[in-house]
Design a protein around this motif. Structure first.
Motif, mmCIF file in Angstrom:
data_model
loop_
_atom_site.group_PDB
_atom_site.id
_atom_site.type_symbol
_atom_site.label_atom_id
_atom_site.label_comp_id
_atom_site.label_asym_id
_atom_site.label_seq_id
_atom_site.Cartn_x
_atom_site.Cartn_y
_atom_site.Cartn_z
ATOM 1 N N ALA A 183 -1.340 -42.414 36.993
ATOM 2 C CA ALA A 183 -2.202 -41.652 35.964
ATOM 3 C C ALA A 183 -3.779 -41.875 36.728
ATOM 4 N N PHE A 185 -7.566 -40.799 34.769
ATOM 5 C CA PHE A 185 -8.375 -40.266 33.487
ATOM 6 C C PHE A 185 -9.630 -40.756 33.270
ATOM 7 N N SER A 190 -10.608 -41.427 26.598
ATOM 8 C CA SER A 190 -9.166 -41.786 26.272
ATOM 9 C C SER A 190 -9.365 -43.347 26.024
ATOM 10 N N ASP A 192 -7.221 -45.240 24.609
ATOM 11 C CA ASP A 192 -5.823 -45.894 24.868
ATOM 12 C C ASP A 192 -5.115 -45.136 25.704
ATOM 13 N N PHE A 193 -4.148 -45.453 26.245
ATOM 14 C CA PHE A 193 -3.062 -44.828 27.186
ATOM 15 C C PHE A 193 -1.821 -45.250 26.918
ATOM 16 N N SER A 195 2.233 -44.349 28.172
ATOM 17 C CA SER A 195 3.225 -43.425 29.169
ATOM 18 C C SER A 195 4.340 -44.114 29.184
#
Length: 232
Positions: A183, A185, A190, A192-193, A195
């Motif tokens: 990833a 970004f 963002s 929080d992430f 996945s």
């Protein structure tokens, strides 16, 4: 984020090494010892050993070497002020580099890295082929973030028959078997992430000695701002 005594801060200690380099076995042993002994209170040393390929034409083909790791070392060079890449080179959290056999310097830089602001990273095994990743609390100033997933393998050894280490049996820990970007970004947009990360493991890797390592890095400074390690 403040340090917590019961939750050591993961610190990525990268060693750029080669089985064709006579100066590297001492650094390989130091890297393994740092992870085994965990000598810095408040820090969790996450050791990853990346075998570069530029020694391969000098007498011994390192079976763990890949050009990807040479490129990663070269990408670090401008940020770290290194004119020519070399082995053994140790890099702590993407911010300090030095001779990979220098134990005192390693401990100093690990302690410094553990005290720096960092993200919270959670890595869980969902099933035999998927991981669940959560990253939160990006440090102030973090902008363009990249997340990498590395698979490392412990308890590896080679009987070297040619080159500078001919006649020696070399042992390795935390050898990077694969490293992929999962990833990129803007952390400012963002907070929080989350996945799911698929696991892609090769049949010749020993599953009982494998770990997944997540590296969260600021692409601008190359500083590693978060990490997690999970036994597979």
């Amino acid at each position: 984020m403040a340090l917590a005594a019961d939750r050591p801060v993961p610190v990525i200690v990268e060693l750029f090494t080669s089985e064709g380099c006579s100066s590297c076995p001492a650094a390989d042993r130091l890297l393994a010892r740092l992870e085994q002994t965990q000598p810095v209170p408040g820090a969790q040393v996450v050791a990853i050993e990346e075998h570069v390929d530029y020694w391969n034409q000098l007498g011994w083909q390192d079976r763990f070497a890949a050009h990807l790791y040479t490129e990663r070392q070269q990408d670090y060079a401008p940020t770290l002020g290194v004119e020519d890449v070399y082995t053994p080179q140790m890099v702590v959290n993407g911010q300090a580099e030095f001779n990979g056999a220098d134990a005192q310097r390693a401990i100093k830089e690990i302690r410094r890295a553990a005290a720096a602001p960092h993200s919270s990273v959670s890595l869980l095994l969902k099933d035999s082929s998927n991981l669940a990743l959560t990253v939160s609390h990006f440090p102030s100033g973090a902008k363009n973030v990249e997340i990498l997933l590395a698979i490392t393998e412990d308890s590896l050894a080679s009987e070297v028959r040619k080159g500078e280490n001919a006649g020696h049996r070399l042992t390795h820990a935390g050898v990077v078997r694969s490293m992929v970007s999962v990833a990129r970004f803007d952390a400012r947009k963002s907070p929080d992430f989350f996945s799911d990360l698929p696991l892609r493991l090769q049949n010749d890797w020993d599953r009982q000695n494998l770990h997944a390592v997540v590296i969260v890095a600021d692409r601008g400074t190359r500083r590693i701002i978060g990490a997690a390690k999970l036994k597979l």
